[in-house]
Design a protein around this motif. Sequence first.
Motif, PDB file in Angstrom:
ATOM      1  N   TRP A  36       0.842  -1.169  -0.045  1.00 25.98           N
ATOM      2  CA  TRP A  36       0.123  -0.006  -0.179  1.00 25.98           C
ATOM      3  C   TRP A  36       0.876   1.302   0.050  1.00 25.98           C
ATOM      4  CZ3 TRP A  36      -5.138  -0.052  -0.798  1.00 25.98           C
ATOM      5  CH2 TRP A  36      -5.792  -1.323  -0.625  1.00 25.98           C
ATOM      6  N   TYR A  37       0.692   2.317  -0.931  1.00 27.59           N
ATOM      7  CA  TYR A  37       1.195   3.493  -0.923  1.00 27.59           C
ATOM      8  C   TYR A  37       0.241   4.622  -0.728  1.00 27.59           C
ATOM      9  CZ  TYR A  37       5.345   1.217  -2.981  1.00 27.59           C
ATOM     10  OH  TYR A  37       6.629   0.294  -3.215  1.00 27.59           O
ATOM     11  N   ARG A  38       0.698   5.724  -0.630  1.00 24.59           N
ATOM     12  CA  ARG A  38      -0.189   6.832  -0.347  1.00 24.59           C
ATOM     13  C   ARG A  38       0.498   8.064  -0.637  1.00 24.59           C
ATOM     14  NH1 ARG A  38      -0.606   7.413   6.174  1.00 24.59           N
ATOM     15  NH2 ARG A  38       1.439   8.278   6.668  1.00 24.59           N
ATOM     16  N   ARG A  45       4.416  10.344  -3.710  1.00 25.24           N
ATOM     17  CA  ARG A  45       3.909   8.772  -3.171  1.00 25.24           C
ATOM     18  C   ARG A  45       5.021   8.110  -2.298  1.00 25.24           C
ATOM     19  NH1 ARG A  45       1.005   5.091  -7.674  1.00 25.24           N
ATOM     20  NH2 ARG A  45       0.054   7.467  -7.820  1.00 25.24           N
ATOM     21  N   VAL A  48       3.429   2.745   2.365  1.00 29.92           N
ATOM     22  CA  VAL A  48       2.889   2.781   3.818  1.00 29.92           C
ATOM     23  C   VAL A  48       3.050   1.532   4.357  1.00 29.92           C
ATOM     24  CG1 VAL A  48       0.680   2.802   4.918  1.00 29.92           C
ATOM     25  CG2 VAL A  48       0.987   4.161   3.215  1.00 29.92           C
ATOM     26  N   ASP A  89      -2.942  11.265   7.900  1.00 35.56           N
ATOM     27  CA  ASP A  89      -3.182   9.741   7.087  1.00 35.56           C
ATOM     28  C   ASP A  89      -3.861  10.320   5.930  1.00 35.56           C
ATOM     29  OD1 ASP A  89      -3.410   8.402  10.271  1.00 35.56           O
ATOM     30  OD2 ASP A  89      -1.831   8.398   8.993  1.00 35.56           O
ATOM     31  N   TYR A  93      -4.757   6.430  -1.426  1.00 35.64           N
ATOM     32  CA  TYR A  93      -4.163   5.345  -1.119  1.00 35.64           C
ATOM     33  C   TYR A  93      -4.214   4.389  -2.174  1.00 35.64           C
ATOM     34  CZ  TYR A  93      -3.595   6.325   3.738  1.00 35.64           C
ATOM     35  OH  TYR A  93      -2.988   6.937   5.041  1.00 35.64           O
TER      36      TYR A  93
END
Length: 120
Positions: A36-38, A45, A48, A89, A93
Amino acid sequence: QVRLVESGGGLVQPGGALRLSCAASGSFFTINAMGWYRQAPGKERELVAAISFSGSTNYADSVKGRFTISRDNPKRTMYLQMNDLKPEDTAVYYCNADIGISLGLRNNYWGQGTQVTVSS
């Protein structure tokens, strides 16, 4: 054609929780590492959390103890349980996967992204 589809994003208050899902579809041999990236507005980017095929995990320091990554290999699905969410946060995502298309051929894929907004 291989596709990754994320779901589960939304608006949540600080301290709340969300569970993201990433489902892989199409014709392929196996899913190797997933992650998972955000990406927040105006920022690059960032990773996560990541999980190997066997279930080994690693997390960004900013989410350790709050987020949990998992996967269900028979269902071709990866999850991200996010607890104690904070305004920082807030981001889009993205799901990422290294997929073996056939023996000796592998490609990297991205999902379309799902918005997570943490705000009161």
